[in-house]
Scaffold this active site. Structure first.
Site, short mmCIF file in Angstrom:
data_model
loop_
_atom_site.label_atom_id
_atom_site.label_comp_id
_atom_site.label_asym_id
_atom_site.label_seq_id
_atom_site.Cartn_x
_atom_site.Cartn_y
_atom_site.Cartn_z
N ALA A 178 96.62 27.25 31.42
CA ALA A 178 96.21 28.10 30.30
C ALA A 178 95.05 28.97 30.76
O ALA A 178 94.51 28.77 31.85
CB ALA A 178 95.76 27.23 29.12
N LYS A 179 94.66 29.92 29.98
CA LYS A 179 93.45 30.71 30.24
C LYS A 179 93.02 31.33 28.93
O LYS A 179 93.85 31.58 28.05
CB LYS A 179 93.74 31.82 31.26
N GLY A 180 91.71 31.60 28.83
CA GLY A 180 91.21 32.26 27.63
C GLY A 180 90.10 33.20 28.01
O GLY A 180 89.63 33.20 29.15
#
Ligand code: NAD
Length: 409
Positions: free
Chosen positions: A101-103
């Protein structure tokens, strides 16, 4: 070429080797969830500013989503989606029980006061707290965020969900962080550099190294490698670099930077531009700052025989071809900088067990995980006659594909 297209090129090369069908490729490339949120916060002067935040959950076939939170003015949906996908292959290549994931938030944290940065972080967590959790999605620091930002983030999450330190890694030691997390990415880059030199019949001691970027990753990489006897001839940051043909004294350079806020003027060094650093006469080049710095033009003039990708995506696909053609060995980012997420995993394990490991154990476990991953990638590259990047992607993508197929649809 956009970052998504570049990542796709590397994916397709490995998927071809694995003979994946078109439908499996589409399944693996499509993120499970992409969220875009409004972050409207009052500034210190009373005005309200609205930022945009992102969380992309790419894949969780092998475990909870895992990936950092980046605060940078250029953060956008495409970049976050690409980095989320890279996290999926990265956690798989080092065999951590996670997905990817990444944000991030499109904001320049340097333009905010500490109080504003805290409000932005708390507002972001208000917006995404239902989609993260210790067994669901575990954020961590990335560019522009640090242990303090993680402390605010976990505190805000706990207002909704109660005591849950395992929801976020990269926390301060005083708030259930792990020994060795801060040094982990740079130390991992150093371990991979040492393994690469050994696999090529060279020793890291005496090797001549140039390092772009002297932040968290660059500084710890330089310290670890100079401790092994490597000669760090050049380092740089956003303002430029310094060079000493006999090797820089890294401990003295760190003190100089702390005192003066710049590398420039370090006694016994000459100035060097960032472009000059990338093409310097060294054995090993380590880009540890931005993505996309190795363009085809620069790749044609790189003199190092080994490139270790400490930064995420520093090499454009056309430059990768040039380097391969010229016989330069490139250690891909998804393996070279996986030390950070590996120690994040150890932090999560400690939080879930409510038990602390000491620094000696963290370093031993990190070494074991990375050396095993390196040996697997190196062995596959040799046996299949593919680049180390394609081998690393083949291992990562292969593991995710098998987990997906075994679980069923
Ligand atoms: P950082 O913000 O601590 O340091 C970045 C360094 O790069 C600074 O020295 C900065 O001056 C320099 N820099 C910025 N722009 C530059 C430019 N145009 N030319 C030359 N130098 C420039 O960041 P970091 O945590 O050290 O991350 C560096 C890279 O490593 C990033 O690509 C990041 O995504 C990647 N990475 C970091 C981690 C981690 O745990 N910190 C983990 C995996 C990958």
């Amino acid at each position: 070429m956009s970052s998504i297209e570049a990542a796709r090129r590397y994916f397709e090369a490995a998927a071809d080797q694995l003979e994946l069908s078109a439908s499996v490729r589409t399944l693996l490339l499509t993120p499970q969830r992409e969220v875009k949120v409004q972050i409207a916060v009052p500034r210190d002067n009373g005005e309200v500013t609205t930022f945009v935040g992102y969380r992309v959950q790419h894949d969780r076939s092998r475990g909870p989503f895992k990936g950092g939170l980046r605060y940078h003015p250029e953060v956008d949906g495409d970049e976050v989606t690409t980095l989320a996908q890279l996290m999926t292959w990265k956690t798989a290549v080092v065999d951590l029980p996670y997905g990817g994931a990444k944000g991030g938030i499109g904001v320049d944290p340097k333009q905010l006061s500490t109080a504003e940065l805290e409000r932005v972080t708390r507002c972001f967590i208000d917006q995404i707290h239902e989609m993260i959790g210790p067994n669901l999605d575990i954020p961590a620091p990335d560019m522009g965020t640090n242990a303090q930002v993680m402390a605010w983030a976990v505190n805000q999450y706990e207002k909704y969900h109660g005591f849950s330190p395992a929801v976020i890694t990269g926390k301060p030691l005083e708030l259930h962080g792990s020994a060795g997390r801060e040094e982990a990415t740079g130390r991992g880059v150093g371990i991979i550099t040492r393994s690469t030199c050994a696999a090529l019949g060279k020793t890291v001691a005496g090797s001549r190294i140039a390092l772009q970027g002297f932040g968290n990753v660059g500084l710890h990489t330089a310290s670890f490698l100079s401790g092994l006897g490597a000669r760090i001839l050049a380092v740089s940051d956003v303002t430029g670099g310094v060079w000493n043909a006999d090797g820089l004294d890294i401990a003295a350079l760190v003190s100089w930077l702390k005192q003066n806020g710049t590398l420039a003027g370090f006694p016994g060094s000459s100035p060097l531009t960032n472009a000059g650093l990338l093409t310097a006469d060294v054995d090993v080049l380590i880009p540890a700052a931005l993505g996309g710095v190795l363009t085809p033009e620069i790749a044609r003039h790189v003199r190092a025989k080994i490139v270790i990708e400490a930064a995420n995506a520093p090499t454009l696909p056309e430059a990768d071809e040039v380097l391969q053609h010229r016989g330069v060995v490139v250690l891909p980012d998804i393996l070279a900088n996986a030390g950070g997420v590996t120690v994040s995993y150890f932090e999560w394990v400690q939080n879930l067990q409510q038990f602390r490991w000491d620094l000696v154990r963290i370093r031993e476990e990190l070494e074991r995980v990375l050396v095993r991953a390196f040996d697997n990638v190196w062995g596959l590259a040799q046996s299949k006659h593919v680049s180390l990047r394609t081998a690393a992607y083949m291992i990562g993508i292969g593991r995710v594909a098998r987990a997906t197929q075994l679980a069923g649809f």
